[in-house]
Design an enzyme around this catalytic site. Structure first.
Site, PDB file in Angstrom:
ATOM      1  CG  ASP A  98      -3.252   0.028  -6.424  1.00 47.40           C
ATOM      2  OD1 ASP A  98      -3.428   1.073  -5.795  1.00 47.40           O
ATOM      3  OD2 ASP A  98      -2.694  -0.995  -5.968  1.00 47.40           O
ATOM      4  CG  ASP A 199      -1.182   4.550  -3.919  1.00 49.84           C
ATOM      5  OD1 ASP A 199      -0.727   3.575  -3.308  1.00 49.84           O
ATOM      6  OD2 ASP A 199      -0.522   5.576  -4.158  1.00 49.84           O
ATOM      7  CD  GLU A 256      -1.822   3.463   1.049  1.00 52.10           C
ATOM      8  OE1 GLU A 256      -0.845   2.849   1.469  1.00 52.10           O
ATOM      9  OE2 GLU A 256      -1.750   4.225   0.068  1.00 52.10           O
ATOM     10  CG  HIS A 330       1.968  -3.569  -2.223  1.00 53.86           C
ATOM     11  ND1 HIS A 330       0.674  -3.298  -1.826  1.00 53.86           N
ATOM     12  CD2 HIS A 330       2.445  -2.409  -2.706  1.00 53.86           C
ATOM     13  CE1 HIS A 330       0.391  -2.032  -2.062  1.00 53.86           C
ATOM     14  NE2 HIS A 330       1.451  -1.475  -2.610  1.00 53.86           N
ATOM     15  CG  ASP A 331       2.972  -0.561   0.663  1.00 53.04           C
ATOM     16  OD1 ASP A 331       3.759  -0.728  -0.284  1.00 53.04           O
ATOM     17  OD2 ASP A 331       1.944   0.132   0.576  1.00 53.04           O
TER      18      ASP A 331
HETATM   19  C1  NOJ Z   1       1.128   3.303  -1.178  1.00 53.92           C
HETATM   20  C2  NOJ Z   1       1.493   2.105  -1.997  1.00 53.92           C
HETATM   21  O1  NOJ Z   1       0.872   0.983  -1.441  1.00 53.92           O
HETATM   22  C3  NOJ Z   1       2.986   2.025  -1.985  1.00 53.92           C
HETATM   23  O2  NOJ Z   1       3.469   0.819  -2.512  1.00 53.92           O
HETATM   24  C4  NOJ Z   1       3.523   3.214  -2.742  1.00 53.92           C
HETATM   25  O3  NOJ Z   1       4.922   3.257  -2.605  1.00 53.92           O
HETATM   26  C5  NOJ Z   1       2.953   4.523  -2.213  1.00 53.92           C
HETATM   27  N1  NOJ Z   1       1.569   4.462  -1.873  1.00 53.92           N
HETATM   28  C6  NOJ Z   1       3.100   5.602  -3.246  1.00 53.92           C
HETATM   29  O4  NOJ Z   1       2.202   5.382  -4.293  1.00 53.92           O
END
Ligand code: NOJ
Length: 557
Positions: A98, A199, A256, A330-331
């Site tokens: 990441d 990210d 992302e 994971h989100d």
């Molecule tokens: C996206 C990540 O996937 C998430 O887990 C994180 O809280 C935010 N970006 C901030 O880095």
């Protein structure tokens, strides 16, 4: 190395904290990942993305990095990491890390130095501005709620944060800072990783006006997603980033980039693009129906999925770009809960999602546990929730006048913690994840849903995933899945997500019946069954009958 070396790989995302605890302290670790590489290999995985594991005070579970050159000691050491790279190489598994460089942690030495001298050298590594009177510089709302500005004690200055206040944003306009970032990236690439997941990269370029806009909620703030995201000029940063780092290693990058419109894909992916791939979030968030009110849970139809999905598939194809296809990460809550809105699920439902994830055009990403049908966690109280975002959303809901029970129900469903529960390896205490109490709650269904139980069962979901990955990556159909074109078919069938894949003379149809009812299709030639979640095909007198939630792959001649 072939330019597109990644094109026929399936990626598996590991959330290190919850994957496997080989040291038995309740937290997953790198040694644990090494132990499970053979498992991944057997599943057919050739690329692994490990969520952020750098040194961090863990306010946002590692996405608040305090040292980009160090690994959080709870996961292991650099030596463990090097072992992991070597062991993965032996198994032909590529590793993605990441890259969290929109922001760092407030504990990072750059920020500590900036606080001491906000208008000095390190102050300019961050975004620091004067307030207006006693108010922050503008009315922008961060992604986790509340103002993006935080006052710097003893001054009339504020610093900017897209996420929690412990995650100050880095100032990409500063060349020295950018060079520091390139150094970090090259440090890890030189260790032999295959690339990165980038990210929150949408936020690195800020809207330079920094002006206030009309509020979109009673809090007087306006969402960052509408005023400063994927902001024009971002491509200048991304081009330099790519040239100074990824290009030198022929690295794989997946970004992302939320809210990216298909019309802009050609700029970001494709042969001349800035990344190898971007996640297609359009259909991952189908249950939100474009609403920013996260606590409104919506059921959705095949049409709600098909519209954004095929629009982005078409746009990616036109620019010869590859989307990253993921149903979970994971989100997100678990996809079974999202798509089928219940607490228990059938094999057919879980395998339906497998077919969708693994037969589209693009690079499939699976999230740990998806392959055995892990589900949302049976939370009892809000005190079990660890995730900073869910907790801030809960408070926001209460402030908005939502009944606390309703607010709890909503976060219990959508909390990111649902994806972060320990991987269910077997039916032993703590699901075989650890011998000690894990850092977060183990899903109580681990005795019925676990790897060990499914490994020995040829009819299990895990075996189905293996077969599907094999079909996609190592069968006579591989090229049609990994290189073939895609066109939506049976558009008039409201309950179907259906498409055709073609490579040279080979033609495959994938039909997914996202409904509880049968769906009939006229086919004058008998299709040649390839794979399906009912393990058979109902075809009689020119009619193909799809059963509830049937997912069927067949060849057409
Ligand atoms: C996206 C990540 O996937 C998430 O887990 C994180 O809280 C935010 N970006 C901030 O880095």
């Amino acid at each position: 190395m072939e330019n597109k070396w990644w094109k026929n790989k399936v990626v598996y995302q590991i959330y290190p904290q919850s994957f496997y605890d080989y040291q038995n302290n309740g937290i997953g670790n790198l040694k644990g990942i090494i132990q499970k590489l053979d498992y991944l290999k057997k599943l057919g995985i050739e690329m692994v993305w490990i969520s952020s594991f750098y040194k961090s005070p863990m306010v946002d579970n590692g996405y608040d990095v305090s040292d980009y050159y160090a690994i959080n000691s709870q996961y292991g050491s650099i030596a463990d990491f090097e072992d992991l790279i070597n062991e993965a190489k032996k198994r032909n598994i590529h590793i993605l890390l990441d890259l969290v460089v929109n922001h760092c942690s407030d504990q990072h030495e750059w920020f500590q130095k900036a606080l001491k001298d906000p208008l000095g050298f390190y102050g300019d590594y961050f975004i620091i501005k004067k307030g207006t009177g006693s108010r922050p510089p503008n009315n922008w709302r961060g992604i986790f709620g509340g103002s993006v500005w935080e006052p710097i004690e003893g001054t009339d200055l504020y610093y900017y944060h897209t996420f929690t206040k412990e995650q100050p944003d880095l100032n990409w306009e500063n060349k020295n800072l950018r060079n520091e970032i390139y150094k970090i990236i090259n440090f890890w690439l030189e260790k032999g990783i295959a690339g990165f997941r980038l990210d929150a990269i949408s936020f690195i370029k800020k809207n330079p006006s920094y002006e206030s806009f009309n509020a979109d909620r009673p809090d007087g703030l306006v969402a960052l997603r509408t005023v400063s995201i994927n902001y024009p000029g971002i491509e200048v940063f991304l081009k330099e980033l790519k040239e100074k780092t990824f290009d030198r290693f022929n690295a794989f990058t997946v970004a992302e980039m939320s809210a990216l419109k298909p019309e802009s894909f050609s700029k970001f992916i494709g042969n001349e693009g800035l990344f190898t791939s971007v996640f297609d979030f359009g259909f991952m968030n189908a249950d939100l129906k474009n609403s920013t009110l996260w606590y409104k849970h919506n059921s959705f139809s095949a049409l709600d999925v098909a519209l954004p999905l095929f629009k982005s598939q078409e746009a990616a194809q036109q620019c010869d770009g590859s989307l990253a296809i993921a149903l979970e990460n994971h989100d997100q809550p678990r996809s079974l809960n999202k798509w089928f809105g219940s607490t228990t699920f059938s094999f057919e439902q879980a395998a339906f999602l497998a077919v969708l994830n693994l037969s589209l055009r693009g690079i499939p990403f699976l999230f740990q546990g998806q392959e055995i049908g892990m589900t949302n966690v049976d939370w009892d109280t809000v005190s079990e929730i660890r995730d900073a975002k869910s907790l801030s959303q809960y408070e926001q809901a209460i402030t908005d006048g939502i009944d606390p029970r309703e607010a709890f129900k909503a976060i219990a469903y959508r909390s990111r913690d649902n994806a972060r529960s320990p991987m269910q390896w077997n039916d032993q205490p703590y699901a075989g994840f650890s011998k000690n109490m894990p850092w977060t709650k183990v899903n109580s269904n681990y005795q019925s849903i676990n790897v060990q139980k499914q490994e020995s069962d040829p009819d299990s979901l895990l075996s189905f995933y293996k077969a599907l990955i094999q079909l996609r990556c190592k069968s006579k159909y591989s090229r049609v899945f990994t290189e073939g074109s895609l066109v939506q078919i049976f558009k008039d069938k409201q309950n179907l997500i259906a498409f055709e894949r073609i490579y040279q003379t080979q033609k495959i149809h994938v039909l997914l019946n996202y409904s509880n009812n049968d769906e009939k299709i006229v086919c004058d030639k008998k299709p040649f069954y390839v794979l399906g979640n009912y393990r058979s095909m109902l075809y009689e007198k020119d009619i193909l009958r799809l059963r509830p939630f049937e997912a069927l792959i067949f060849e057409v001649f």
